[in-house]
Design a protein around this motif. Structure first.
Motif, PDB file in Angstrom:
ATOM      1  N   GLY A 103       0.833  -1.199   0.000  1.00 25.91           N
ATOM      2  CA  GLY A 103       0.000   0.000   0.000  1.00 25.91           C
ATOM      3  C   GLY A 103       0.867   1.248   0.000  1.00 25.91           C
ATOM      4  O   GLY A 103       2.060   1.197  -0.317  1.00 25.91           O
ATOM      5  N   GLU A 104       0.254   2.353   0.377  1.00 20.78           N
ATOM      6  CA  GLU A 104       0.973   3.636   0.312  1.00 20.78           C
ATOM      7  C   GLU A 104       1.617   3.986   1.655  1.00 20.78           C
ATOM      8  O   GLU A 104       2.838   4.100   1.771  1.00 20.78           O
ATOM      9  N   PRO A 116      -1.201  -3.126   9.370  1.00 16.82           N
ATOM     10  CA  PRO A 116      -1.571  -2.559   8.066  1.00 16.82           C
ATOM     11  C   PRO A 116      -3.041  -2.791   7.722  1.00 16.82           C
ATOM     12  O   PRO A 116      -3.620  -3.815   8.087  1.00 16.82           O
ATOM     13  N   THR A 142       2.018  -4.871   3.423  1.00 17.36           N
ATOM     14  CA  THR A 142       2.837  -3.788   3.940  1.00 17.36           C
ATOM     15  C   THR A 142       2.573  -2.520   3.117  1.00 17.36           C
ATOM     16  O   THR A 142       1.652  -2.484   2.320  1.00 17.36           O
ATOM     17  N   SER A 143       3.370  -1.493   3.352  1.00 14.74           N
ATOM     18  CA  SER A 143       3.198  -0.240   2.610  1.00 14.74           C
ATOM     19  C   SER A 143       4.566   0.322   2.227  1.00 14.74           C
ATOM     20  O   SER A 143       5.586  -0.092   2.792  1.00 14.74           O
ATOM     21  N   ALA A 186       2.489   3.223  -4.560  1.00 13.03           N
ATOM     22  CA  ALA A 186       3.131   1.899  -4.541  1.00 13.03           C
ATOM     23  C   ALA A 186       3.598   1.507  -5.940  1.00 13.03           C
ATOM     24  O   ALA A 186       4.728   1.033  -6.124  1.00 13.03           O
ATOM     25  N   HIS A 217      -6.054   1.959  -5.480  1.00 11.45           N
ATOM     26  CA  HIS A 217      -5.997   1.836  -4.019  1.00 11.45           C
ATOM     27  C   HIS A 217      -7.428   1.793  -3.461  1.00 11.45           C
ATOM     28  O   HIS A 217      -8.278   2.579  -3.897  1.00 11.45           O
TER      29      HIS A 217
END
Ligand code: URA
Length: 251
Positions: A103-104, A116, A142-143, A186, A217
């Motif tokens: 993710g971001e 997350p 994760t980001s 991402a 997203h």
């Protein structure tokens, strides 16, 4: 063949595969194709972005395991975000996951819980995964950055740069055959791309050993309204199905 021609051919073949997935069978050389070819020649970033293999960052010794990496991030003060965070959000999931979701940046709820995608976009993400029979417990999530930007603003280039070796190292250790990039930050970070999301989504990009799928997203889907939201969800569903079909072979 020069390196540049190989780059261009890789771009063209990637674009043609994408068109095929969309159901396009004949490509007339209209303005769109001409523009694309010009873009290939002029824009070195996009040439690098779409070509076969990129290496992960090497800054952290390979002997550093995930637990040690988490401790490094807990002590990280490389950027200003360490001052406002409640928790780092390292990510979670099996260390041998065959699919890593990126993710971001953590949002409010993630910052509070240190986990997350546990806020509203996490709920939608879980539903989207379930809809294509991917179980959240099987994937590592994760980001790009591990600390929440104030007011959930988009992370800045320096914050992304400061955090990038952590993500690279996570990917190197987990070494998944598939990565799902959630959203523009991402996608552009992983693929070293500047192209808009609509031109990156819906097809696989090669990154080291992994095939990367890019989708909108979930937070963007939640923010959109009405028929536009329905269209974005349809597109995300389509892209996830492409991923699931290939990922199923590795489960
Ligand atoms: N959005 C992200 O990109 N990451 C999270 O962990 C939560 C929301």
């Amino acid at each position: 063949m020069t390196k540049e021609i190989v780059h261009i051919m890789n771009n063209i073949s990637s674009w043609l595969r994408y068109q095929k997935q969309l159901g396009v069978e004949i490509i007339p050389k209209g303005p769109e194709l001409s523009a694309f070819l010009n873009h290939c020649v002029k824009d070195e970033t996009s040439l690098q972005g779409l070509t076969a293999t990129r290496e992960y960052g090497d800054e952290i010794p390979i002997t550093t395991g995930l637990d040690e990496l988490r401790k490094m991030i807990e002590n990280c003060n490389r950027c200003e975000l360490h001052k406002s965070r409640q928790n780092i959000v390292f990510g979670e999931g099996p260390e041998d996951a065959r699919l890593v979701l990126v993710g971001e940046a953590p949002g409010r709820e993630e910052d509070i819980q240190g986990r997350p995608f546990v806020g509203p976009s996490g709920e939608l993400l879980t539903d989207m995964l379930n809809a294509v029979n991917i179980s959240r417990k099987d994937v590592f999530i994760t980001s790009v950055i591990k600390c929440r930007p104030p007011h959930n603003r988009t992370p800045g280039h320096e914050e992304i740069a400061a955090c990038s070796s952590f993500l690279s190292h996570q990917l190197r250790l987990i070494d998944p055959p598939f990565i799902l990039a959630l959203g523009l930050v991402a996608a552009q970070t992983l693929l070293k791309e500047k192209a808009p999301l609509k031109s990156l989504r819906g097809r696989f990009h090669q990154l080291g050993n992994a095939r990367v799928m890019v989708i909108y997203h979930p937070a963007y889907l939640l923010r959109s309204k009405g028929s536009w939201q329905r269209e974005l969800k349809r597109v995300a569903w389509h892209d996830l199905q492409i991923l699931e079909k290939e990922y199923a072979k590795y489960r």
